[in-house]
Design an enzyme around this catalytic site. Sequence first.
Site, PDB file in Angstrom:
ATOM      1  N   SER A 198      -3.641  11.188   1.971  1.00 30.00           N
ATOM      2  CA  SER A 198      -3.220  12.544   2.367  1.00 30.00           C
ATOM      3  C   SER A 198      -3.813  13.585   1.431  1.00 30.00           C
ATOM      4  O   SER A 198      -4.252  14.650   1.884  1.00 30.00           O
ATOM      5  CB  SER A 198      -1.696  12.676   2.329  1.00 30.00           C
ATOM      6  OG  SER A 198      -1.113  11.642   3.045  1.00 30.00           O
ATOM      7  N   SER A 234      -3.276   2.187   8.336  1.00 33.47           N
ATOM      8  CA  SER A 234      -4.096   1.406   9.280  1.00 33.47           C
ATOM      9  C   SER A 234      -4.483   0.062   8.648  1.00 33.47           C
ATOM     10  O   SER A 234      -5.658  -0.156   8.325  1.00 33.47           O
ATOM     11  CB  SER A 234      -5.320   2.189   9.749  1.00 33.47           C
ATOM     12  OG  SER A 234      -5.979   2.889   8.727  1.00 33.47           O
TER      13      SER A 234
END
Length: 222
Positions: free
Chosen positions: A64, A131
């Site tokens: 992020s 992921s």
Amino acid sequence: MKNQNNNKNPKYNIQNSKLLNKSKIQNFNIVYHPHKITKSDRSKIKGHKPCIIWLTGLSGSGKSTIANALEEKLNRMHVHTYLLDGDNIRHGLNKDLGFSIEDRKENIRRISEVAKLFVDAGLIVITAFISPFREERNYARSLVRSDEFIEVFVDTPIEVCEQRDPKGLYKKARKGEIKEFTGIDSPYEPPLSPEIHLKTDKLSVNECVEKIVIFLKAKKII
Ligand SMILES: Nc1ncnc2c1ncn2[C@@H]1O[C@H](COP(=O)(O)OS(=O)(=O)O)[C@@H](OP(=O)(O)O)[C@H]1O
Ligand SMILES: Nc1ncnc2c1ncn2[C@@H]1O[C@H](COP(=O)(O)OP(=O)(O)O)[C@@H](O)[C@H]1O
């Protein structure tokens, strides 16, 4: 219209993906309507090419932070971006999904399809999700052209992530308050040949961003 996958790399051929076979709904009666304005028409007015910058890594690895700093930098360069992250996906489109292996796979499948639409719209889409599985990341790759997918491995040792623990989640996971936590009791499969490899315990945030921008320039995406 036939299969729209134009990725030439058979390793990532959508037809080989088990994800398609798992689909419970067979949409035999859906016929695509050809669009007059194409991806290339849309991207021409942007002055840069579209692509997916796919950040993958453990919780706390820096996805992020890097994604936000990269988006800021590209925005200052007048590059049209969109950042997909937990804020707009796990609180909205995917709020029905948790962290079981099946839910994580469905999370990434939906994100991949959304990212593909943004590429079709001519944008540079940045994704910031753990992921954890290669198969789903390869599925995302298979949805766009081979030069439109840039896998970025945000590679940070779990000990460093745990020390950073920006959200206090590792502490909770160690106490057993959070189950199926990535790297503790849920697996993470590191990329085998990412386009960009960032060791965030050795590089600053700015250096990580710069590496991505240099790659984009070298590939003439921006
Ligand atoms: N069990 C478990 N495992 C991992 N992460 C957890 C879990 N529960 C909640 N969280 C928080 O959710 C963020 C990860 O969501 P993602 O959508 O990126 O996960 S995944 O790609 O579907 O695996 C992750 O965000 P990041 O820390 O930014 O990676 C966590 O804040
Ligand atoms: N080189 C770096 N790249 C990214 N984050 C870094 C780096 N060095 C230190 N950090 C810190 O690590 C933490 C990463 O948190 P975050 O970006 O939320 O990770 P993630 O999104 O992968 O969970 C932040 O506190 C950030 O300031």
